[in-house]
Design a protein around this motif. Structure first.
Motif, PDB file in Angstrom:
ATOM      1  N   UNK A 127       0.818  -1.429   0.273  1.00 28.48           N
ATOM      2  CA  UNK A 127       0.157  -0.092   0.426  1.00 28.48           C
ATOM      3  C   UNK A 127       1.140   1.388  -0.450  1.00 28.48           C
ATOM      4  N   UNK A 128      -0.187   2.335  -0.082  1.00 30.16           N
ATOM      5  CA  UNK A 128       1.331   4.101  -0.482  1.00 30.16           C
ATOM      6  C   UNK A 128       0.077   4.919  -0.244  1.00 30.16           C
ATOM      7  N   UNK A 129      -0.394   4.728   0.845  1.00 31.86           N
ATOM      8  CA  UNK A 129      -0.745   6.853   1.119  1.00 31.86           C
ATOM      9  C   UNK A 129      -0.242   8.030   1.268  1.00 31.86           C
ATOM     10  N   UNK A 130      -1.253   8.713   0.788  1.00 35.32           N
ATOM     11  CA  UNK A 130      -0.627   9.969   1.068  1.00 35.32           C
ATOM     12  C   UNK A 130      -1.573  11.071   1.505  1.00 35.32           C
ATOM     13  N   UNK A 131      -1.167  11.297   3.226  1.00 36.26           N
ATOM     14  CA  UNK A 131      -2.504  12.523   4.388  1.00 36.26           C
ATOM     15  C   UNK A 131      -2.572  13.453   4.146  1.00 36.26           C
ATOM     16  N   UNK A 132      -3.429  14.242   4.262  1.00 38.99           N
ATOM     17  CA  UNK A 132      -3.816  15.498   4.176  1.00 38.99           C
ATOM     18  C   UNK A 132      -3.606  15.819   2.443  1.00 38.99           C
ATOM     19  N   UNK A 133      -3.740  15.329   1.454  1.00 42.72           N
ATOM     20  CA  UNK A 133      -3.317  15.737  -0.041  1.00 42.72           C
ATOM     21  C   UNK A 133      -3.217  16.795  -0.246  1.00 42.72           C
ATOM     22  N   UNK A 134      -4.015  18.113   0.062  1.00 47.54           N
ATOM     23  CA  UNK A 134      -3.863  19.587   0.023  1.00 47.54           C
ATOM     24  C   UNK A 134      -2.717  20.399   0.781  1.00 47.54           C
ATOM     25  N   UNK A 135      -2.304  19.639   1.656  1.00 46.13           N
ATOM     26  CA  UNK A 135      -1.369  20.033   2.471  1.00 46.13           C
ATOM     27  C   UNK A 135      -1.532  20.870   3.961  1.00 46.13           C
ATOM     28  N   UNK A 136      -2.865  21.160   4.032  1.00 49.73           N
ATOM     29  CA  UNK A 136      -3.829  21.968   4.816  1.00 49.73           C
ATOM     30  C   UNK A 136      -3.406  22.063   6.240  1.00 49.73           C
ATOM     31  N   UNK A 137      -3.154  23.489   6.377  1.00 46.08           N
ATOM     32  CA  UNK A 137      -2.723  23.564   8.361  1.00 46.08           C
ATOM     33  C   UNK A 137      -4.299  23.350   8.234  1.00 46.08           C
ATOM     34  N   UNK A 138      -4.232  22.699   9.348  1.00 49.55           N
ATOM     35  CA  UNK A 138      -4.995  22.575  10.215  1.00 49.55           C
ATOM     36  C   UNK A 138      -5.142  21.972  11.908  1.00 49.55           C
ATOM     37  N   UNK A 139      -5.995  22.386  12.617  1.00 49.38           N
ATOM     38  CA  UNK A 139      -6.194  22.004  14.207  1.00 49.38           C
ATOM     39  C   UNK A 139      -7.262  21.588  14.610  1.00 49.38           C
ATOM     40  N   UNK A 140      -6.691  20.777  15.393  1.00 54.81           N
ATOM     41  CA  UNK A 140      -8.355  19.584  15.853  1.00 54.81           C
ATOM     42  C   UNK A 140      -7.932  19.874  17.936  1.00 54.81           C
ATOM     43  N   UNK A 141      -6.858  19.819  18.381  1.00 55.38           N
ATOM     44  CA  UNK A 141      -6.987  20.702  19.230  1.00 55.38           C
ATOM     45  C   UNK A 141      -6.373  21.667  19.859  1.00 55.38           C
ATOM     46  N   UNK A 142      -6.318  22.095  21.155  1.00 51.05           N
ATOM     47  CA  UNK A 142      -6.270  23.509  21.131  1.00 51.05           C
ATOM     48  C   UNK A 142      -6.275  24.165  22.885  1.00 51.05           C
ATOM     49  N   UNK A 143      -5.877  25.158  23.523  1.00 49.69           N
ATOM     50  CA  UNK A 143      -5.965  25.477  24.789  1.00 49.69           C
ATOM     51  C   UNK A 143      -6.648  26.765  24.447  1.00 49.69           C
ATOM     52  N   UNK A 144      -6.398  27.407  25.642  1.00 53.85           N
ATOM     53  CA  UNK A 144      -6.421  29.417  25.815  1.00 53.85           C
ATOM     54  C   UNK A 144      -5.505  29.594  26.949  1.00 53.85           C
ATOM     55  N   UNK A 145      -4.553  30.486  26.924  1.00 55.10           N
ATOM     56  CA  UNK A 145      -3.785  31.287  27.785  1.00 55.10           C
ATOM     57  C   UNK A 145      -4.741  31.589  29.449  1.00 55.10           C
ATOM     58  N   UNK A 146      -4.274  32.033  30.703  1.00 47.25           N
ATOM     59  CA  UNK A 146      -4.857  32.757  30.851  1.00 47.25           C
ATOM     60  C   UNK A 146      -4.979  34.473  30.444  1.00 47.25           C
ATOM     61  N   UNK A 147      -4.296  34.988  29.698  1.00 41.41           N
ATOM     62  CA  UNK A 147      -4.430  35.903  29.086  1.00 41.41           C
ATOM     63  C   UNK A 147      -5.895  36.055  27.599  1.00 41.41           C
TER      64      UNK A 147
END
Length: 169
Positions: A127-147
């Motif tokens: 098998x051969x796989x290409x993940x994120x074919x369009x090279x999209x910059x994305x985020x599925x996790x994050x947090x907020x600083x105190x400020x």
């Protein structure tokens, strides 16, 4: 589902790097999920898995959405099979979600595409796989600083993977 005193993520991290939680007075979650597997013809197959969630937290007299809870997630897969060759195209849509209790800072929604080519030969599969074919910059996790500053975990850019499997009967 109605909850009392549920423990939920609050969008922050402690000094040890672990996600912090709070106990909330009341919370409510309702949703639906749909899965479809449709064989279009002998070569083409379409799969879909979609989910919708409506969720609210109530603290005193204030209602807000839970942290990191997108309303919609849609996964699609289109397969083409010809003898020993299979080609897969998958996509994922994830709706935006809040990263803090104040429901100000958001993770943006995103769509990514992946491609896979598999070939079966006797007991072997390559098998051969290409993940994120369009090279999209994305985020599925994050947090907020105190400020109030949003901090995002950037996911993998376009990447490649090969596999070799031996099937034992």
């Amino acid at each position: 589902m109605n909850f009392k005193n549920e423990i939920v993520l609050n969008g922050n991290f402690g000094p040890n790097g672990l996600a912090l939680t709070n106990k909330v007075d009341k919370s409510y979650r309702m949703g639906a999920e749909l899965s479809v597997n449709y064989q279009i013809n002998e070569h083409w197959n379409l799969k879909n898995n979609s989910s919708f969630v409506y969720a609210k937290i109530k603290e005193e007299d204030i209602s807000f959405s839970p942290v990191l809870t997108p309303k919609f997630i849609v996964n699609q897969e289109l397969n083409y099979k010809l003898k020993s060759l299979t080609i897969n195209l998958t996509s994922r849509f994830q709706d935006s979600s809040y990263m803090d209790f104040s429901n100000v800072t958001k993770l943006p929604s995103y769509v990514i595409f992946n491609l896979g080519v598999l070939y079966d030969w006797n007991q072997w599969q390559i098998g051969f796989f290409v993940n994120n074919v369009t090279n999209k910059r994305y985020f599925n996790y994050g947090y907020t600083e105190a400020d109030g500053t949003g901090k995002y975990f950037i996911q993998m850019p376009r990447n490649f993977m090969a596999s070799l499997k031996f099937k034992v009967f």
